[in-house]
Write a protein that holds these residues in place. Structure first.
Motif, mmCIF file in Angstrom:
data_model
loop_
_atom_site.group_PDB
_atom_site.id
_atom_site.type_symbol
_atom_site.label_atom_id
_atom_site.label_comp_id
_atom_site.label_asym_id
_atom_site.label_seq_id
_atom_site.Cartn_x
_atom_site.Cartn_y
_atom_site.Cartn_z
ATOM 1 N N THR A 1 0.843 -1.199 0.000
ATOM 2 C CA THR A 1 0.000 0.000 0.000
ATOM 3 C C THR A 1 0.874 1.244 0.000
ATOM 4 N N MET A 2 0.232 2.378 -0.129
ATOM 5 C CA MET A 2 0.935 3.658 -0.070
ATOM 6 C C MET A 2 0.225 4.510 0.968
ATOM 7 N N THR A 3 0.994 5.274 1.720
ATOM 8 C CA THR A 3 0.375 6.196 2.665
ATOM 9 C C THR A 3 -0.229 7.352 1.871
ATOM 10 N N PRO A 4 -1.136 8.102 2.493
ATOM 11 C CA PRO A 4 -1.687 9.265 1.798
ATOM 12 C C PRO A 4 -0.599 10.241 1.333
ATOM 13 N N ASP A 5 0.416 10.455 2.162
ATOM 14 C CA ASP A 5 1.505 11.371 1.792
ATOM 15 C C ASP A 5 2.322 10.834 0.620
ATOM 16 N N GLU A 6 2.572 9.521 0.612
ATOM 17 C CA GLU A 6 3.310 8.909 -0.498
ATOM 18 C C GLU A 6 2.519 9.011 -1.798
ATOM 19 N N LEU A 7 1.223 8.793 -1.701
ATOM 20 C CA LEU A 7 0.362 8.874 -2.869
ATOM 21 C C LEU A 7 0.388 10.289 -3.456
ATOM 22 N N LYS A 8 0.251 11.276 -2.595
ATOM 23 C CA LYS A 8 0.263 12.667 -3.060
ATOM 24 C C LYS A 8 1.625 13.032 -3.648
ATOM 25 N N ALA A 9 2.697 12.634 -2.986
ATOM 26 C CA ALA A 9 4.043 12.935 -3.484
ATOM 27 C C ALA A 9 4.263 12.308 -4.857
ATOM 28 N N PHE A 10 3.773 11.094 -5.046
ATOM 29 C CA PHE A 10 3.930 10.421 -6.329
ATOM 30 C C PHE A 10 3.123 11.138 -7.407
ATOM 31 N N ARG A 11 1.905 11.543 -7.068
ATOM 32 C CA ARG A 11 1.065 12.287 -8.020
ATOM 33 C C ARG A 11 1.754 13.574 -8.441
ATOM 34 N N LEU A 12 2.306 14.293 -7.474
ATOM 35 C CA LEU A 12 2.995 15.549 -7.771
ATOM 36 C C LEU A 12 4.251 15.311 -8.602
ATOM 37 N N GLY B 1 -8.190 4.932 -13.177
ATOM 38 C CA GLY B 1 -9.465 4.346 -13.557
ATOM 39 C C GLY B 1 -10.603 4.547 -12.579
ATOM 40 N N TYR B 2 -10.513 5.556 -11.735
ATOM 41 C CA TYR B 2 -11.575 5.801 -10.765
ATOM 42 C C TYR B 2 -12.727 6.586 -11.382
ATOM 43 N N ALA B 3 -13.963 6.222 -10.998
ATOM 44 C CA ALA B 3 -15.120 7.070 -11.264
ATOM 45 C C ALA B 3 -15.019 8.235 -10.270
ATOM 46 N N ASN B 4 -15.472 9.402 -10.630
ATOM 47 C CA ASN B 4 -15.319 10.597 -9.782
ATOM 48 C C ASN B 4 -13.859 10.746 -9.355
ATOM 49 N N PRO B 5 -12.949 10.816 -10.325
ATOM 50 C CA PRO B 5 -11.516 10.724 -10.023
ATOM 51 C C PRO B 5 -10.980 11.791 -9.084
ATOM 52 N N GLY B 6 -11.393 13.038 -9.238
ATOM 53 C CA GLY B 6 -10.868 14.092 -8.367
ATOM 54 C C GLY B 6 -11.267 13.884 -6.920
ATOM 55 N N ILE B 7 -12.528 13.520 -6.716
ATOM 56 C CA ILE B 7 -13.034 13.284 -5.362
ATOM 57 C C ILE B 7 -12.323 12.079 -4.743
ATOM 58 N N ARG B 8 -12.167 11.017 -5.512
ATOM 59 C CA ARG B 8 -11.544 9.799 -4.989
ATOM 60 C C ARG B 8 -10.096 10.046 -4.564
ATOM 61 N N LEU C 1 4.593 13.072 -10.810
ATOM 62 C CA LEU C 1 4.118 12.853 -12.169
ATOM 63 C C LEU C 1 3.594 14.136 -12.816
ATOM 64 N N GLY C 2 3.403 15.173 -12.000
ATOM 65 C CA GLY C 2 2.907 16.437 -12.530
ATOM 66 C C GLY C 2 1.426 16.417 -12.876
ATOM 67 N N LEU C 3 0.653 15.612 -12.147
ATOM 68 C CA LEU C 3 -0.771 15.485 -12.427
ATOM 69 C C LEU C 3 -1.605 16.116 -11.326
ATOM 70 N N ASN C 4 -2.772 16.662 -11.714
ATOM 71 C CA ASN C 4 -3.703 17.114 -10.686
ATOM 72 C C ASN C 4 -4.501 15.903 -10.205
ATOM 73 N N GLN C 5 -5.332 16.097 -9.196
ATOM 74 C CA GLN C 5 -6.057 14.961 -8.613
ATOM 75 C C GLN C 5 -6.977 14.291 -9.623
ATOM 76 N N ARG C 6 -7.661 15.067 -10.438
ATOM 77 C CA ARG C 6 -8.570 14.498 -11.432
ATOM 78 C C ARG C 6 -7.805 13.657 -12.457
ATOM 79 N N GLU C 7 -6.712 14.195 -12.968
ATOM 80 C CA GLU C 7 -5.909 13.470 -13.959
ATOM 81 C C GLU C 7 -5.358 12.173 -13.382
#
Length: 76
Positions: free
Chosen positions: A3-14, A28-35, A16-22
């Motif tokens: 698994t990944m911690t919330p902080d690890e997940l956010k750091a990885f997203r950043l 593959g999430y429905a309601n991607p930004g919210i999820r 990659l240079g992606l916003n939450q929706r992207e």
């Protein structure tokens, strides 16, 4: 680790240079930004499918980095 911690997940997203929706769409999430918001706040945990996708994306990023390093070494 599976698994990944919330902080690890956010750091990885950043990284990659992606916003939450992207990022949510990539996973593959429905309601991607919210999820992704919920995942980064620790309100939800990533699905097993999302964890597999994250691992593959991470491996791909590491491979790309290694290829770039080898190109520099080889003078390409």
């Amino acid at each position: 680790r599976h698994t990944m911690t919330p902080d690890e997940l956010k750091a990885f997203r950043l990284k990659l240079g992606l916003n939450q929706r992207e990022f949510g769409e990539l996973l593959g999430y429905a309601n991607p930004g919210i999820r992704i918001y919920e995942l980064e706040k620790g309100k939800k945990t990533p699905s097993s499918q999302a964890l597999v996708a994250l691992r593959l994306i991470q491996e791909n990023q590491a491979l790309k980095q290694r290829i770039e390093e080898l190109k520099k070494i080889l003078g390409e």
